[in-house]
Design a protein around this motif. Structure first.
Motif, mmCIF file in Angstrom:
data_model
loop_
_atom_site.group_PDB
_atom_site.id
_atom_site.type_symbol
_atom_site.label_atom_id
_atom_site.label_comp_id
_atom_site.label_asym_id
_atom_site.label_seq_id
_atom_site.Cartn_x
_atom_site.Cartn_y
_atom_site.Cartn_z
ATOM 1 N N ILE A 1 2.116 1.712 -3.594
ATOM 2 C CA ILE A 1 1.058 2.260 -4.448
ATOM 3 C C ILE A 1 0.842 3.738 -4.139
ATOM 4 O O ILE A 1 0.692 4.561 -5.045
ATOM 5 C CB ILE A 1 -0.253 1.466 -4.273
ATOM 6 N N TRP A 2 0.844 4.113 -2.856
ATOM 7 C CA TRP A 2 0.701 5.515 -2.470
ATOM 8 C C TRP A 2 1.841 6.350 -3.064
ATOM 9 O O TRP A 2 1.615 7.443 -3.579
ATOM 10 C CB TRP A 2 0.688 5.630 -0.947
ATOM 11 N N SER B 1 0.831 -1.208 0.000
ATOM 12 C CA SER B 1 0.000 0.000 0.000
ATOM 13 C C SER B 1 0.866 1.260 0.000
ATOM 14 O O SER B 1 0.527 2.247 -0.654
ATOM 15 C CB SER B 1 -0.969 0.010 1.178
ATOM 16 N N ASP C 1 1.353 6.719 -6.831
ATOM 17 C CA ASP C 1 0.225 7.618 -7.050
ATOM 18 C C ASP C 1 0.626 9.069 -6.814
ATOM 19 O O ASP C 1 0.254 9.957 -7.589
ATOM 20 C CB ASP C 1 -0.934 7.227 -6.134
ATOM 21 N N THR C 2 1.395 9.310 -5.767
ATOM 22 C CA THR C 2 1.847 10.665 -5.470
ATOM 23 C C THR C 2 2.749 11.195 -6.577
ATOM 24 O O THR C 2 2.598 12.341 -7.022
ATOM 25 C CB THR C 2 2.595 10.691 -4.118
ATOM 26 N N PHE D 1 2.906 10.203 -9.766
ATOM 27 C CA PHE D 1 2.108 10.440 -10.976
ATOM 28 C C PHE D 1 1.237 11.682 -10.837
ATOM 29 O O PHE D 1 1.051 12.424 -11.796
ATOM 30 C CB PHE D 1 1.241 9.228 -11.317
ATOM 31 N N SER D 2 0.698 11.914 -9.658
ATOM 32 C CA SER D 2 -0.116 13.098 -9.423
ATOM 33 C C SER D 2 0.703 14.362 -9.642
ATOM 34 O O SER D 2 0.247 15.312 -10.288
ATOM 35 C CB SER D 2 -0.670 13.056 -8.002
#
Length: 65
Positions: A45-46, A42, A49-50, A52-53
């Motif tokens: 993935i976080w 997790s 995601d951060t 890519f954001s």
């Protein structure tokens, strides 16, 4: 309906007689292992995601100038 009841009875018999259950110590260590890997996954993935954001946000700021 009788088929379902027979299926349930046979399933319980299978679980009781033919399944090798882990010991309590094995169950606890495997539970900890799953929890640790779930937390690590997790966090990974976080992190992705951060990143890519931020990349997408930078891209749109760059495009809109």
């Amino acid at each position: 309906m009788a088929g379902i009841i027979t299926y349930i009875k046979e399933s319980f018999g299978e679980l009781k007689n033919n399944v090798t259950w882990p010991t309590m110590a094995e169950g606890q260590s495997l539970t900890v292992l799953v929890a640790v890997f779930s937390i690590i996954f997790s966090l990974a993935i976080w992190g992705v995601d951060t990143v890519f954001s931020k990349v997408v946000g930078f891209y749109f700021k760059f495009i809109n100038g």
